[in-house]
Design an enzyme around this catalytic site. Structure first.
Site, PDB file in Angstrom:
ATOM      1  N   HIS A 222       0.844  -1.211   0.000  1.00 53.18           N
ATOM      2  CA  HIS A 222       0.000   0.000   0.000  1.00 53.18           C
ATOM      3  C   HIS A 222       0.872   1.251   0.000  1.00 53.18           C
ATOM      4  O   HIS A 222       1.950   1.284   0.594  1.00 53.18           O
ATOM      5  CB  HIS A 222      -1.001  -0.013   1.149  1.00 53.18           C
ATOM      6  CG  HIS A 222      -0.446   0.164   2.531  1.00 53.18           C
ATOM      7  ND1 HIS A 222      -0.172   1.412   3.072  1.00 53.18           N
ATOM      8  CD2 HIS A 222      -0.113  -0.734   3.481  1.00 53.18           C
ATOM      9  CE1 HIS A 222       0.274   1.264   4.301  1.00 53.18           C
ATOM     10  NE2 HIS A 222       0.337  -0.022   4.567  1.00 53.18           N
ATOM     11  N   ASP A 242       6.079   1.334   6.791  1.00 46.52           N
ATOM     12  CA  ASP A 242       4.642   1.113   6.594  1.00 46.52           C
ATOM     13  C   ASP A 242       4.070   2.149   5.632  1.00 46.52           C
ATOM     14  O   ASP A 242       3.573   3.199   6.055  1.00 46.52           O
ATOM     15  CB  ASP A 242       3.922   1.211   7.955  1.00 46.52           C
ATOM     16  CG  ASP A 242       2.458   0.884   7.849  1.00 46.52           C
ATOM     17  OD1 ASP A 242       1.711   1.202   8.798  1.00 46.52           O
ATOM     18  OD2 ASP A 242       2.038   0.334   6.811  1.00 46.52           O
ATOM     19  N   GLU A 276      -5.086   2.186   2.405  1.00 47.50           N
ATOM     20  CA  GLU A 276      -5.102   0.966   3.233  1.00 47.50           C
ATOM     21  C   GLU A 276      -5.328   1.331   4.680  1.00 47.50           C
ATOM     22  O   GLU A 276      -6.020   0.634   5.417  1.00 47.50           O
ATOM     23  CB  GLU A 276      -3.765   0.216   3.079  1.00 47.50           C
ATOM     24  CG  GLU A 276      -3.699  -1.100   3.829  1.00 47.50           C
ATOM     25  CD  GLU A 276      -3.223  -0.985   5.262  1.00 47.50           C
ATOM     26  OE1 GLU A 276      -2.743   0.092   5.657  1.00 47.50           O
ATOM     27  OE2 GLU A 276      -3.345  -1.971   6.007  1.00 47.50           O
ATOM     28  N   GLU A 277      -4.751   2.447   5.127  1.00 51.67           N
ATOM     29  CA  GLU A 277      -4.756   2.805   6.553  1.00 51.67           C
ATOM     30  C   GLU A 277      -6.136   3.200   7.081  1.00 51.67           C
ATOM     31  O   GLU A 277      -6.334   3.303   8.283  1.00 51.67           O
ATOM     32  CB  GLU A 277      -3.792   3.986   6.792  1.00 51.67           C
ATOM     33  CG  GLU A 277      -2.357   3.693   6.397  1.00 51.67           C
ATOM     34  CD  GLU A 277      -1.657   2.721   7.339  1.00 51.67           C
ATOM     35  OE1 GLU A 277      -2.304   2.147   8.220  1.00 51.67           O
ATOM     36  OE2 GLU A 277      -0.445   2.545   7.183  1.00 51.67           O
ATOM     37  N   ASP A 304       3.436  -5.771   3.286  1.00 47.87           N
ATOM     38  CA  ASP A 304       3.134  -4.602   4.111  1.00 47.87           C
ATOM     39  C   ASP A 304       4.102  -4.647   5.292  1.00 47.87           C
ATOM     40  O   ASP A 304       3.963  -5.464   6.194  1.00 47.87           O
ATOM     41  CB  ASP A 304       1.687  -4.677   4.618  1.00 47.87           C
ATOM     42  CG  ASP A 304       1.303  -3.446   5.431  1.00 47.87           C
ATOM     43  OD1 ASP A 304       0.126  -3.351   5.838  1.00 47.87           O
ATOM     44  OD2 ASP A 304       2.182  -2.576   5.673  1.00 47.87           O
ATOM     45  N   HIS A 381       2.983   4.384  12.113  1.00 44.88           N
ATOM     46  CA  HIS A 381       1.883   5.324  12.420  1.00 44.88           C
ATOM     47  C   HIS A 381       2.360   6.459  13.314  1.00 44.88           C
ATOM     48  O   HIS A 381       1.573   7.037  14.070  1.00 44.88           O
ATOM     49  CB  HIS A 381       0.691   4.582  13.036  1.00 44.88           C
ATOM     50  CG  HIS A 381       0.062   3.598  12.109  1.00 44.88           C
ATOM     51  ND1 HIS A 381      -1.221   3.121  12.245  1.00 44.88           N
ATOM     52  CD2 HIS A 381       0.537   2.995  10.997  1.00 44.88           C
ATOM     53  CE1 HIS A 381      -1.496   2.277  11.255  1.00 44.88           C
ATOM     54  NE2 HIS A 381      -0.439   2.174  10.499  1.00 44.88           N
TER      55      HIS A 381
HETATM   56  C1  IPO Z   1       0.494  -4.526  10.480  1.00 42.94           C
HETATM   57  C2  IPO Z   1       0.258  -5.687   9.774  1.00 42.94           C
HETATM   58  C3  IPO Z   1       0.474  -6.905  10.420  1.00 42.94           C
HETATM   59  C4  IPO Z   1       0.932  -6.883  11.723  1.00 42.94           C
HETATM   60  I1  IPO Z   1       1.339  -8.616  12.683  1.00 42.94           I
HETATM   61  C5  IPO Z   1       1.138  -5.710  12.431  1.00 42.94           C
HETATM   62  C6  IPO Z   1       0.922  -4.508  11.792  1.00 42.94           C
HETATM   63  C7  IPO Z   1       0.355  -3.240   9.824  1.00 42.94           C
HETATM   64  C8  IPO Z   1      -1.034  -2.953   9.408  1.00 42.94           C
HETATM   65  N1  IPO Z   1      -1.994  -3.130  10.420  1.00 42.94           N
HETATM   66  C9  IPO Z   1      -0.965  -1.551   8.943  1.00 42.94           C
HETATM   67  O1  IPO Z   1      -1.152  -0.609   9.660  1.00 42.94           O
HETATM   68  N2  IPO Z   1      -0.647  -1.471   7.672  1.00 42.94           N
HETATM   69  O2  IPO Z   1      -0.526  -0.207   7.157  1.00 42.94           O
HETATM   70 ZN    ZN Z   2      -0.119   0.987   8.734  1.00 44.34          ZN
END
Ligand code: IPO
Ligand code: ZN
Length: 421
Positions: A222, A242, A276-277, A304, A381
């Site tokens: 993403h 991220d 995605e967020e 990701d 984040h």
């Molecule tokens: C994410 C994905 C898997 C795990 I384990 C921990 C965190 C990141 C996802 N939640 C996110 O914020 N992607 O942008």
């Molecule tokens: Zn994220």
């Protein structure tokens, strides 16, 4: 003016003094863990309906019987302004997992509770590893310095949030960068997919298959970034891990495939998803359209977060809301092409990344991830999700880039999956 204002003045005053901002609500689906957090944030928000969903994991009972592991998933109508706070709560201190999916309607959300069946007539592809000559020629050409450069460029935007001008500019940059890598090949197209309700577009590069083009592979990441609630035009959200790391990993795969004029038999699509967020919106829109068009996607790989090594193990394969056979194939690819790497397994809950959008439509999807659930990058984040906080290197991401290339060539080079007898 008498004490009591005539009614029309009151109404006029009301009308003039400022329009009432109608609360905009959206329909979402989310796992029980996230739902309990939502209830803490907004006690008046209630589940419209819920169902125990199969996570795709099979456990062993004490008597040795295999028992499917389920998770309670809710359909909720929620004030859209609460979603950033919900995302904060889910990511806070990394105690919670999963996320939420924003749907276009209550009907679409309800359908998500009963994951769509696989497309009629489609069968699992052949997971034999039989393209060592091509893969071993291409793997050494993958350079972590290129991955680093792309992460630097993408994390250099003020932010890549789905609703800001920078978020649009980042999408435009990826599209132009992928166009440049494609070098005018007639069997390669790059398009930006517009989504309704927000300006950020997803980017899709398609390499049309030679003689088995109807069967498709999708490799995704993403392109948006966030610092949670309050993210706006001037927020600093570098999103280096991220998920600039995922987009950069895919970009390096594209570069090497194009540089070697690799021509797959199956169609291969590289996707940089928008939004995605804020509820897997870009990938949910694209996966839904593929299902509506009955596109025969034989496999989806989601990258990701690939660049923060939180554990001794190198690559973690997530086993919930993914496909067990394809996960085993990934482990085989790592054993064959990166035998020194250690593999771990974990779960991250409902809708934890874009693979869930494809899984929900009944497609085969996998999530190879940087670490175990409890050891992922603590800076995501936040404004500290930077290359500096990942050691200014892309060695970890290179492992995922090599996995993605071997996945693309091994599955992309196959003829039609044998039809079910
Ligand atoms: C994410 C994905 C898997 C795990 I384990 C921990 C965190 C990141 C996802 N939640 C996110 O914020 N992607 O942008
Ligand atoms: Zn994220």
């Amino acid at each position: 003016m008498s004490r009591l204002k005539p009614l029309f003045v009151l109404i006029a005053g009301f009308a003039v003094s400022g329009t009432v901002h109608a609360r905009s609500t959206v329909w979402i689906t989310l796992g029980d863990d996230a739902y309990l957090l939502l209830r803490q944030i907004s006690p008046q928000t209630k589940s419209n309906e819920s169902r125990q969903l199969n996570t795709g994991i099979v456990a062993r009972s004490l008597t040795g019987q295999s028992v499917p592991v389920t998770e309670k998933v809710h359909v909720v109508e929620v004030d859209e302004s609460l979603l950033p706070k919900l995302s904060d709560a889910i990511h806070d201190k990394r105690r919670h997992c999963g996320g939420f999916i924003v749907h276009g309607s209550q009907t679409e959300a309800r359908v998500a509770l009963a994951p769509a069946p696989k497309l009629a007539g489609t069968v699992a592809p052949n997971y034999q590893i039989n393209d060592q000559v091509v893969v071993n020629k291409l793997l050494p050409q993958l350079q972590d310095s290129n991955i680093l450069g792309t992460i630097q460029t993408l994390s250099g935007y003020q932010n890549r949030f789905y609703a800001t001008s920078h978020g649009q500019a980042a999408s435009d940059w990826i599209a132009s960068n992928w166009k440049q890598l494609a070098g005018g090949r007639s069997d390669v197209t790059i398009e930006q997919v517009a989504h309704s309700g927000y300006p950020q577009k997803s980017v899709v590069l398609t390499i049309k298959g030679k003689d088995n083009a109807a069967e498709e592979l999708v490799l995704g990441a993403h392109l948006d970034s966030t610092i949670g609630s309050g993210t706006g035009e001037n927020s600093r959200a570098p999103g280096a891990d991220d998920d600039a790391s995922g987009v950069a990993s895919l970009t390096e795969v594209i570069r090497v495939l194009m540089a070697n004029n690799y021509q797959p038999r199956r169609t291969i699509k590289f996707m940089a998803y928008a939004a995605e967020e804020v509820g897997l919106r870009g990938s949910n829109d694209i996966a839904t359209r593929h299902k509506q068009q009955k596109t025969n996607v034989v496999g989806v790989l989601q990258l990701d977060m690939t660049n923060y090594q939180g554990n001794a193990e190198d690559i973690f394969i997530y086993t919930d809301y993914t496909n067990a056979a394809q996960n085993a194939f990934l482990a085989d690819l790592i054993k064959t092409y990166q035998p020194a790497l250690k593999v771990g397994y974990d779960q991250c809950g409902y809708a934890c990344s874009d693979h869930a959008s494809w899984n929900k439509q009944g497609y085969v999807a996998s999530l190879p991830f940087e670490s175990s659930f409890s050891n992922y990058n603590p800076y995501i984040h936040t404004s500290k999700d930077t290359l500096a906080n990942m050691g200014n290197q892309a060695q970890h991401a290179l492992k995922f880039t090599k996995l993605a290339l071997s996945y693309a060539v091994e599955l992309g080079s196959d003829g039609p999956a044998l039809k079910a007898r």
